[in-house]
Write a protein that holds these residues in place. Structure first.
Motif, PDB file in Angstrom:
ATOM      1  N   UNK A   1      -1.884   5.231   3.349  1.00 12.26           N
ATOM      2  CA  UNK A   1      -3.432   4.806   3.260  1.00 12.26           C
ATOM      3  C   UNK A   1      -3.773   4.362   4.499  1.00 12.26           C
ATOM      4  N   UNK A   2      -3.010   3.308   4.954  1.00 18.68           N
ATOM      5  CA  UNK A   2      -3.474   2.778   6.607  1.00 18.68           C
ATOM      6  C   UNK A   2      -3.290   3.824   7.499  1.00 18.68           C
ATOM      7  N   UNK A   3      -2.568   4.627   7.402  1.00 19.45           N
ATOM      8  CA  UNK A   3      -2.410   5.742   8.500  1.00 19.45           C
ATOM      9  C   UNK A   3      -3.570   6.591   8.371  1.00 19.45           C
ATOM     10  N   UNK A   4      -4.148   6.911   7.015  1.00 20.63           N
ATOM     11  CA  UNK A   4      -5.397   7.807   6.955  1.00 20.63           C
ATOM     12  C   UNK A   4      -6.617   7.025   7.712  1.00 20.63           C
ATOM     13  N   UNK A   5      -6.642   5.759   7.502  1.00 27.23           N
ATOM     14  CA  UNK A   5      -7.742   5.009   7.827  1.00 27.23           C
ATOM     15  C   UNK A   5      -7.699   4.772   9.234  1.00 27.23           C
ATOM     16  N   UNK A   6      -6.543   4.780   9.904  1.00 26.54           N
ATOM     17  CA  UNK A   6      -6.437   4.540  11.431  1.00 26.54           C
ATOM     18  C   UNK A   6      -6.620   5.770  12.102  1.00 26.54           C
ATOM     19  N   UNK A   7      -6.144   7.193  11.319  1.00 20.55           N
ATOM     20  CA  UNK A   7      -6.365   8.084  12.141  1.00 20.55           C
ATOM     21  C   UNK A   7      -7.536   9.160  11.392  1.00 20.55           C
ATOM     22  N   UNK A   8      -8.655   8.223  11.095  1.00 14.43           N
ATOM     23  CA  UNK A   8      -9.808   8.888  10.335  1.00 14.43           C
ATOM     24  C   UNK A   8     -10.513   9.762  11.289  1.00 14.43           C
ATOM     25  N   UNK A   9     -10.719   9.567  12.466  1.00 12.60           N
ATOM     26  CA  UNK A   9     -11.487  10.362  13.186  1.00 12.60           C
ATOM     27  C   UNK A   9     -10.816  11.365  13.635  1.00 12.60           C
ATOM     28  N   UNK A  10      -9.596  11.316  13.865  1.00  5.82           N
ATOM     29  CA  UNK A  10      -8.525  12.537  14.275  1.00  5.82           C
ATOM     30  C   UNK A  10      -8.726  13.568  12.977  1.00  5.82           C
ATOM     31  N   UNK A 353     -13.969  12.017   3.252  1.00  3.71           N
ATOM     32  CA  UNK A 353     -14.405  10.663   3.527  1.00  3.71           C
ATOM     33  C   UNK A 353     -14.491   9.672   2.009  1.00  3.71           C
ATOM     34  N   UNK A 354     -15.068  10.797   1.299  1.00  2.68           N
ATOM     35  CA  UNK A 354     -14.934  10.296  -0.313  1.00  2.68           C
ATOM     36  C   UNK A 354     -13.715  10.027  -0.894  1.00  2.68           C
ATOM     37  N   UNK A 355     -12.776  10.680  -0.654  1.00  6.65           N
ATOM     38  CA  UNK A 355     -11.266  10.654  -1.030  1.00  6.65           C
ATOM     39  C   UNK A 355     -10.820   9.277  -0.341  1.00  6.65           C
ATOM     40  N   UNK A 356     -11.149   9.110   0.938  1.00  9.45           N
ATOM     41  CA  UNK A 356     -10.606   8.085   1.706  1.00  9.45           C
ATOM     42  C   UNK A 356     -11.398   6.808   1.052  1.00  9.45           C
ATOM     43  N   UNK A 357     -12.397   6.700   0.720  1.00  9.95           N
ATOM     44  CA  UNK A 357     -13.412   5.612   0.225  1.00  9.95           C
ATOM     45  C   UNK A 357     -12.767   5.152  -1.200  1.00  9.95           C
ATOM     46  N   UNK A 358     -12.488   6.286  -1.901  1.00 15.27           N
ATOM     47  CA  UNK A 358     -11.880   6.063  -3.139  1.00 15.27           C
ATOM     48  C   UNK A 358     -10.584   5.361  -3.133  1.00 15.27           C
TER      49      UNK A 358
END
Length: 658
Positions: A1-10, A353-358
């Motif tokens: 989860x933290x990895x997804x947030x950290x690499x969001x732009x990528x 983005x929606x999935x990440x936000x959820x």
């Protein structure tokens, strides 16, 4: 989860690059059925522009005569007079006489190595295709869908044979090109050997006129003014019936006659109404730009509704630009692949983005729920405005529960610290689970004590909140029994518990300092609930319920009177009760039966009939000899029977300590 947030732009860039690349491959490089969907869709969109966009102006000097004309400027025969005919000598003489006013058709048979089918030698001597009175009638359709979108005005013999260009090649001109030369518009013919996409005229621009009218004197006079109608007209003579199979599919209509197509090709050349596609490099740049725009919007705007609106707005603007370019300059602006890259990249990025936000909200919820009540977390995350406004302080009726372990202090003095923490966490986990499952809010842990509230965050109604609280208290009783059995089997010490329940109006607000705030409830009703929890040790029961709460739950729960008490800090006494069980649960019917004697004994005791009270309590103790409450009242009844209290006595027990 933290990895997804950290690499969001990528990740967003990868999503946009994937769809942009797929659209690029499908449109520019691939001919496979699946990946060529963007190409076919783009063709369909361009055909829509052809139908709905600006048309080539109708030429009123063109006449499609379904097969002769008087004093016409030019007569075109979309016919191939290949087989010899008895009338060939007369027709040959007419062709020679009107050499500069007539054009005949020839055909390349593409099924037989582009073999030429030309007028016979009796009409025009060989080589017929080099005679300026003969032009080929072929239109070459798009290979995928078979539609005619372009007109070819010139071809070479080597081109037809699939060979590279050479200075020795022979050039053949189309029927429309020959006609344009004869009417003095040779400069309007495209000077190349490839198909030219044309802007079509309106569908009804070249409606065929029936040939028989020419031979009928009535129609010849009425419709054609004895031939004056044809003066200076360009007359096309050819077949217009589908049965002759001289029909083609175009973007404008399912069926268009070949003769009408030649007139379309001439009208496009005369008006320079040619269409041109978007250059490949420009198209690639537009597709890449669409993906980049989608990425930039989703990556940096961070507002889904704004992003959706922007994507729709950009798509609408681009569609408008496509129509404008088509109408004004004949440019077929690459549209479907560009919008596909934009909308697919944007929508899938928004989906990520929606999935990440959820996922982030779920992670936040799980983290908060380790420290704050579940329903409080739900209210904060789902209705933050209403929750924060309530923290400024409001008065609401709530039901409160205080619970505390009995024997934990002794245990903490002897047990290993790590074992003690495990022991306590196991107890608190089970208890808070009961609170949550019954709709309560965990207000706080106070060491081994629990404070829970019903009605502060969300209420089911005053009575239902009190009943939910009572169910939670009974559930905590059952859970502790199970835990004690488990702990004793493991050789650990069992524990007791005291629960105090009260209902009343409190202040709900954010209490604390600027450094740390605590959303909680305050008021006399809260203090009374805490005092009742402390009195459980005095009366030997595990649950004590205040009078207000007792009245709210009495219809669904069996209650037992305990005492009339005046706790520290209060001036008025209150009746307190203990919970026996819910009326819809299995409760010992004998206990309920003999509790009637107990309750009657309490009434006699409070009315100073100590002798009768003694009898009733003794009768109850015959069946439940270990009952601490009955023993307590029996001893007091015996004492007061011998030495009655003063006249001011009202059966109230006053407590000076907490």
């Amino acid at each position: 989860m933290h990895g997804l947030s950290r690499h969001r732009l990528l990740i967003l860039a990868s999503i946009c690059a994937f769809w942009t690349g797929l659209i690029f491959l499908g449109h520019f490089l691939s001919a496979t059925p699946f990946l060529s969907v963007p190409w076919r869709s783009e063709q369909s969109f361009e055909d829509l522009l052809r139908r709905e966009g600006r048309k080539t102006a109708t030429r009123h000097d063109f006449v499609f005569l379904g097969l002769f004309a008087a004093d016409a400027r030019l007569v075109m025969f979309d016919m191939i007079f290949s087989p010899p005919n008895d009338g060939d000598p007369a027709f040959h003489a007419a062709l020679d006489h009107y050499h500069d006013k007539v054009v005949l058709g020839a055909n390349f048979d593409m099924q037989n190595a582009a073999q030429a089918v030309t007028p016979n030698d009796a009409l025009i001597p060989a080589p017929q295709l080099l005679d300026n009175r003969v032009g080929f009638v072929n239109f070459w359709p798009d290979p995928i869908d078979g539609k005619i979108r372009a007109a070819t005005y010139r071809v070479t013999d080597r081109q037809l044979a699939g060979l590279p260009s050479h200075p020795s090649e022979e050039i053949f001109e189309s029927l429309s090109a020959r006609a344009l030369v004869k009417i003095g518009h040779a400069d309007d013919i495209p000077n190349n050997f490839r198909g030219q996409m044309i802007r079509f005229t309106a569908l009804d621009a070249f409606e065929p006129r029936p040939l028989y009218e020419v031979f009928d004197p009535k129609f010849w006079h009425a419709n054609y003014a004895d031939g004056a109608f044809f003066k200076n007209k360009i007359v096309m003579i050819g077949s217009s019936a589908q049965v002759t199979h001289d029909v083609f599919v175009t973007p404008m209509s399912p069926v268009t006659s070949g003769a009408a197509l030649h007139l379309q090709a001439m009208a496009a050349a005369l008006g320079h109404e040619f269409l041109r596609p978007t250059p490949a490099k420009t198209g690639l740049a537009l597709v890449c730009a669409a993906g980049l725009i989608a990425w930039s919007l989703v990556a940096f705007v961070r507002r889904p509704l704004v992003c959706v609106g922007a994507l729709i707005g950009i798509a609408g603007f681009y569609l408008g630009a496509g129509r404008l370019f088509y109408d004004k300059s004949g440019l077929l602006l690459l549209t479907v692949p560009v919008l596909s890259a934009l909308l697919l990249s944007g929508s899938f990025s928004l989906g990520f983005e929606y999935a990440l936000e959820r996922i982030e909200k779920l992670r936040t919820r799980r983290t908060l729920e380790r420290y704050v009540s579940r329903n409080l977390v739900k209210e904060i995350l789902e209705n933050p405005d209403s929750y924060y406004s309530s923290l400024r302080g409001v008065r609401v009726p709530v039901t409160m529960l205080f619970s505390d372990l009995i024997g934990f202090t002794t245990l903490s003095e002897k047990a290993d610290p790590e074992v003690l923490v495990v022991h306590l966490n196991e107890y608190l986990s089970r208890m808070t689970s009961v609170v949550f499952s019954n709709g309560g809010t965990l207000d706080k842990f106070i060491g081994d004590a629990i404070m829970a509230v019903w009605g502060n965050v969300g209420s089911f109604g005053v009575a239902q909140d009190a009943k939910n609280c009572a169910r939670a208290a009974l559930g905590m009783r059952r859970e502790l029994r199970q835990l004690n059995e488990k702990w004793r089997d493991e050789g650990r010490m069992g524990l007791g518990m005291g629960i105090g329940i009260n209902q009343g109006e409190v202040i709900v607000g954010n209490i604390g300092s600027q450094e740390r705030m605590d959303p909680t409830v305050i008021g006399d009703s809260v203090n009374l609930a805490s005092r009742l929890e402390g009195l459980t040790r005095i009366y030997g029961v595990d649950i004590l319920v205040g009078a207000t709460a007792a009245e709210l739950v009495r219809d669904e729960f069996h209650l037992r009177s305990v005492a009339r008490v005046q706790v520290k800090g209060k001036t008025k006494p209150v009746d307190v009760f203990t919970l026996i069980g819910a009326r819809n649960e299995d409760v010992d019917p004998q206990l309920l039966k003999w509790l009637e004697s107990y309750e009657e004994g309490c009434e006699k005791f409070r009315s100073r009939d100590f002798t009768e009270a003694k009898i009733l309590f003794s009768r109850f103790l015959e069946f439940y000899p270990d009952d601490l409450l009955a023993k307590m009242y029996l001893n007091r009844a015996l004492e007061y029977e011998q030495q009655p209290p003063d006249e001011a006595w009202d059966a109230v027990e006053v407590f000076k300590k907490k």
